[in-house]
Motif scaffolding. Structure first.
Motif, PDB file in Angstrom:
ATOM      1  N   ARG A 227      53.060  34.423  40.445  1.00 51.08           N
ATOM      2  CA  ARG A 227      51.556  34.196  40.602  1.00 51.08           C
ATOM      3  C   ARG A 227      51.143  35.676  41.175  1.00 51.08           C
ATOM      4  O   ARG A 227      51.606  36.200  41.998  1.00 51.08           O
ATOM      5  N   LEU A 228      49.857  36.205  40.686  1.00 50.57           N
ATOM      6  CA  LEU A 228      49.422  37.473  40.980  1.00 50.57           C
ATOM      7  C   LEU A 228      48.240  36.993  41.971  1.00 50.57           C
ATOM      8  O   LEU A 228      47.385  36.337  41.835  1.00 50.57           O
ATOM      9  N   ALA A 229      48.498  37.658  42.962  1.00 52.04           N
ATOM     10  CA  ALA A 229      47.429  37.735  44.186  1.00 52.04           C
ATOM     11  C   ALA A 229      46.847  39.216  44.090  1.00 52.04           C
ATOM     12  O   ALA A 229      47.472  40.145  44.014  1.00 52.04           O
ATOM     13  N   TYR A 230      45.493  39.161  44.254  1.00 54.34           N
ATOM     14  CA  TYR A 230      44.685  40.263  43.986  1.00 54.34           C
ATOM     15  C   TYR A 230      43.355  40.586  45.035  1.00 54.34           C
ATOM     16  O   TYR A 230      42.897  39.332  45.386  1.00 54.34           O
ATOM     17  N   GLY A 231      42.881  41.524  45.235  1.00 51.94           N
ATOM     18  CA  GLY A 231      41.669  41.847  45.927  1.00 51.94           C
ATOM     19  C   GLY A 231      40.989  42.851  45.479  1.00 51.94           C
ATOM     20  O   GLY A 231      41.693  44.083  45.205  1.00 51.94           O
TER      21      GLY A 231
ATOM     22  N   PRO B  71      31.450  59.024  53.317  1.00 53.54           N
ATOM     23  CA  PRO B  71      32.956  59.780  53.323  1.00 53.54           C
ATOM     24  C   PRO B  71      34.089  58.908  53.820  1.00 53.54           C
ATOM     25  O   PRO B  71      35.274  59.233  53.503  1.00 53.54           O
ATOM     26  N   ASP B  72      33.804  57.775  54.281  1.00 53.61           N
ATOM     27  CA  ASP B  72      34.965  56.739  54.524  1.00 53.61           C
ATOM     28  C   ASP B  72      35.058  55.690  53.683  1.00 53.61           C
ATOM     29  O   ASP B  72      35.583  54.611  53.845  1.00 53.61           O
ATOM     30  N   GLY B  73      34.067  55.853  52.652  1.00 53.02           N
ATOM     31  CA  GLY B  73      33.996  54.840  51.413  1.00 53.02           C
ATOM     32  C   GLY B  73      35.289  54.255  50.971  1.00 53.02           C
ATOM     33  O   GLY B  73      35.473  52.855  50.854  1.00 53.02           O
ATOM     34  N   TYR B  74      36.372  55.330  50.582  1.00 49.72           N
ATOM     35  CA  TYR B  74      37.434  54.675  50.224  1.00 49.72           C
ATOM     36  C   TYR B  74      38.300  53.792  51.039  1.00 49.72           C
ATOM     37  O   TYR B  74      38.820  52.693  50.599  1.00 49.72           O
ATOM     38  N   ARG B  75      38.633  54.227  52.197  1.00 48.56           N
ATOM     39  CA  ARG B  75      39.428  53.607  53.240  1.00 48.56           C
ATOM     40  C   ARG B  75      38.740  52.105  53.365  1.00 48.56           C
ATOM     41  O   ARG B  75      39.501  51.120  53.611  1.00 48.56           O
ATOM     42  N   LYS B  76      37.276  52.030  53.630  1.00 45.03           N
ATOM     43  CA  LYS B  76      36.700  50.971  53.957  1.00 45.03           C
ATOM     44  C   LYS B  76      36.948  49.955  52.822  1.00 45.03           C
ATOM     45  O   LYS B  76      37.466  48.537  52.899  1.00 45.03           O
ATOM     46  N   SER B  77      36.947  50.469  51.469  1.00 42.84           N
ATOM     47  CA  SER B  77      37.024  49.668  50.303  1.00 42.84           C
ATOM     48  C   SER B  77      38.622  48.868  50.275  1.00 42.84           C
ATOM     49  O   SER B  77      38.769  47.706  49.821  1.00 42.84           O
ATOM     50  N   VAL B  78      39.638  49.966  50.673  1.00 39.52           N
ATOM     51  CA  VAL B  78      40.932  49.464  50.542  1.00 39.52           C
ATOM     52  C   VAL B  78      41.089  48.377  51.586  1.00 39.52           C
ATOM     53  O   VAL B  78      41.666  47.093  51.334  1.00 39.52           O
ATOM     54  N   GLY B  79      40.464  48.578  52.801  1.00 36.41           N
ATOM     55  CA  GLY B  79      40.663  47.426  53.907  1.00 36.41           C
ATOM     56  C   GLY B  79      39.970  46.132  53.319  1.00 36.41           C
ATOM     57  O   GLY B  79      40.593  45.074  53.649  1.00 36.41           O
ATOM     58  N   VAL B  80      38.962  46.091  52.665  1.00 30.45           N
ATOM     59  CA  VAL B  80      38.134  44.853  52.334  1.00 30.45           C
ATOM     60  C   VAL B  80      39.141  44.182  51.158  1.00 30.45           C
ATOM     61  O   VAL B  80      39.346  43.226  50.770  1.00 30.45           O
ATOM     62  N   ALA B  81      39.683  44.959  50.312  1.00 26.81           N
ATOM     63  CA  ALA B  81      40.357  44.514  48.938  1.00 26.81           C
ATOM     64  C   ALA B  81      41.701  43.948  49.561  1.00 26.81           C
ATOM     65  O   ALA B  81      42.138  42.812  49.049  1.00 26.81           O
ATOM     66  N   HIS B  82      42.080  44.561  50.535  1.00 26.67           N
ATOM     67  CA  HIS B  82      43.618  43.937  51.346  1.00 26.67           C
ATOM     68  C   HIS B  82      43.267  42.743  51.796  1.00 26.67           C
ATOM     69  O   HIS B  82      44.112  41.782  51.766  1.00 26.67           O
ATOM     70  N   SER B  83      42.210  42.589  52.633  1.00 26.41           N
ATOM     71  CA  SER B  83      41.938  41.455  53.348  1.00 26.41           C
ATOM     72  C   SER B  83      41.829  40.226  52.381  1.00 26.41           C
ATOM     73  O   SER B  83      41.981  39.063  52.474  1.00 26.41           O
ATOM     74  N   ARG B  84      40.773  40.634  51.129  1.00 24.14           N
ATOM     75  CA  ARG B  84      40.865  39.367  50.263  1.00 24.14           C
ATOM     76  C   ARG B  84      42.039  39.085  49.578  1.00 24.14           C
ATOM     77  O   ARG B  84      42.276  37.840  49.359  1.00 24.14           O
ATOM     78  N   LEU B  85      42.889  40.132  49.100  1.00 28.32           N
ATOM     79  CA  LEU B  85      44.194  39.819  48.647  1.00 28.32           C
ATOM     80  C   LEU B  85      45.066  38.730  49.772  1.00 28.32           C
ATOM     81  O   LEU B  85      45.624  37.837  49.146  1.00 28.32           O
ATOM     82  N   ARG B  86      45.108  39.241  50.972  1.00 32.07           N
ATOM     83  CA  ARG B  86      45.801  38.132  51.870  1.00 32.07           C
ATOM     84  C   ARG B  86      45.171  36.928  52.160  1.00 32.07           C
ATOM     85  O   ARG B  86      45.885  35.701  51.958  1.00 32.07           O
ATOM     86  N   GLN B  87      43.873  36.668  51.809  1.00 35.07           N
ATOM     87  CA  GLN B  87      43.126  35.361  51.832  1.00 35.07           C
ATOM     88  C   GLN B  87      43.567  34.531  50.562  1.00 35.07           C
ATOM     89  O   GLN B  87      43.962  33.409  50.623  1.00 35.07           O
ATOM     90  N   LEU B  88      43.593  35.194  49.268  1.00 39.18           N
ATOM     91  CA  LEU B  88      43.976  34.596  48.309  1.00 39.18           C
ATOM     92  C   LEU B  88      45.601  34.186  48.271  1.00 39.18           C
ATOM     93  O   LEU B  88      45.875  33.076  47.795  1.00 39.18           O
TER      94      LEU B  88
END
Length: 487
Positions: free
Chosen positions: A37-41, A49-66
């Protein structure tokens, strides 16, 4: 949990990304009989300036939730009655798989996995290694088919201690901390490239080192038009910061040692080659040259017929033990831990709980530990030198076994008495070799005991030395139970 990836995607609307990922997930389920099964976020990147790091954190949180909420665990169907899959008992068998000397009833997932394994043997990292060897000199035709061993038994039969294999599992140290600090796409891309290319170079260089003689014989056979013998090794996993290789037991520790040394050197060379910019600044700030990232290794030794899943579990335990030792080392830094190696040999057929064995047999939590494992990188070199000293002294097998039994005697006083009694019955050259071999691990306080690096607890490397006698490439051959030098 089969692997991870990070992608930067341009899309007009989030729904397009969802549709593409769902299509990929459907394909993976189809190709795996429903078992993958494929889990993703995902998350948008803003221009801050900190946009990339924040986005990675949000995507990882959504991946874990799924991952935690969307997928359940299968339970075995009891009604109606069914024939269970021979390899995945929670699934029904749907076909019969016939091979030479073997018949198995398999689920669709297991059938697809076996078919993929057969196809993978024709390419993958093994083919990439052979392509490198072919580019370096004479090489036989159809090498990827003729040089690959048929199984672990063939690999074990090539060992000095016939029948024994070594499973080496390597993984990067402090990589999680470094990944958490990645703050730009270009930096992430450079980091992945440095680590992945370095672990591949480490694997191929280590294989080339331990199989130097065999590779030379293959080149000679190619020139003479003869059929060469297969190379007794297999690459099971290679990429990212992971490496899993199976090879004869007597080559496993040397392979792991060369891989650890090569990885750091190769990573430093790649970091130095980076052009001035954010990626190079990222490394220099966290890993000031000449230091570089490191890997640690777990090496599990057993007979080739030992259940692979148990051997892999032991290798994972040993790897965790090695990485833990690195994280507790006094020379550790925030983003770098020293490279360590831990090894263990299974002589029988039973499964092993490493923590229990180390606590009860090797007394690692007592004031008189019977092992120096896990070993720092230079400690593996010390072990190698000590083993050569024991071999050159031609200690009989019987005395080696007696020394191992004595070293592992629960009472430290009794252990010391028994070791000294055996020591007194050795020849002068053998006593000198034993003493010098133990001194490779530091000054002895009283034979056979030394002190831990912090000067706290007593410990002896005697069991390590005896157990490793067969675990380095032989510069000696065994005749009538003794080692006779051939170099």
């Amino acid at each position: 949990n089969a692997g991870t990836g990070q992608f930067l995607i341009d899309a007009e609307h989030p729904s397009a990304i969802c549709q593409a990922v769902e299509s990929l997930g459907s394909y993976l389920r189809q190709q795996s009989g429903g078992e993958i099964r494929l889990a993703y976020g995902f998350a948008p990147i803003d221009g801050s300036p900190d946009g990339y790091r924040k986005s990675v954190g949000v995507a990882h949180s959504r991946l874990r939730q799924l991952r935690e909420t969307a997928f359940g665990h299968r339970t075995a169907d009891l009604i109606p009655l069914m024939l269970e899959c021979d390899t995945l008992p929670h699934l029904p068998a749907t076909s019969r798989w016939r091979t030479e000397g073997d018949t198995a009833f398999l689920s669709e997932a297991s059938r697809l996995k076996r078919a993929e394994a057969i196809e993978a043997r024709r390419g993958g990292q093994w083919a990439e290694w052979l392509k490198r060897l072919e580019a370096a000199g004479p090489w036989p035709e159809r090498a990827r088919h003729t040089l690959r061993p048929h199984g672990f038994t063939d690999i074990g039969n090539a060992a000095a201690r016939t029948g024994y294999i070594g499973l080496v599992y390597a993984d990067g140290n402090s990589m999680g901390r470094l990944v958490q600090e990645l703050d730009q796409p270009d930096t992430t891309r450079a980091f992945s490239k440095v680590v992945d290319e370095s672990v591949r170079e480490a694997c191929y260089a280590a294989l080339g080192h331990v199989f130097e003689a065999e590779i030379s014989e293959i080149r000679e056979a190619a020139l003479a038009g003869k059929r060469p013998q297969p190379l007794p090794a297999d690459i099971l996993l290679l990429g990212g910061d992971d490496l899993v290789v199976v090879l004869p037991a007597d080559k496993a520790l040397t392979f792991a040692l060369v891989a650890m040394e090569t990885f750091e050197r190769a990573a430093v060379e790649r970091i130095e080659a980076l052009r001035a910019g954010p990626a190079r600044d990222f490394f220099e700030k966290r890993l000031p040259l000449p230091s570089g990232p490191t890997i640690s290794c777990g090496v599990a030794i057993s007979r080739g017929e030992y259940p692979f899943y148990l051997l892999l579990e032991l290798a994972e335990e040993l790897l965790r033990s090695a990485k833990r030792a690195g994280s507790e080392d006094s020379d550790r830094q925030k983003y770098r831990s020293p490279a360590y190696l831990d090894f263990h040999m299974i002589a029988g057929s039973s499964s092993h709980n490493l923590e229990h064995v180390r606590a009860t047999t090797y007394r690692v939590h007592s004031e008189d530990s019977r092992t120096c494992r896990p070993l720092r990188q230079e400690g593996v070199r010390a072990l190698q030198r000590g083993v050569e000293m024991l071999r050159s002294a031609k200690l009989p097998r019987s005395k080696l076994h007696d020394l191992l039994d004595a070293a592992l005697t629960p009472s430290s006083g009794t252990a010391e008495y028994l070791v000294r009694e055996i020591f007194s019955r050795c020849r002068i050259k053998q006593r000198q070799a034993l003493w010098s071999a133990l001194e490779q691990f530091g000054d002895m306080e009283t034979f056979p005991w030394g002190r831990t690096a912090d000067g706290g607890r007593l410990r002896t490397a005697l069991a390590d030395l005896v157990e490793a006698v067969d675990l380095f490439p032989l510069s000696a051959e065994i005749i009538d139970g003794q080692y006779t030098s051939t170099t």
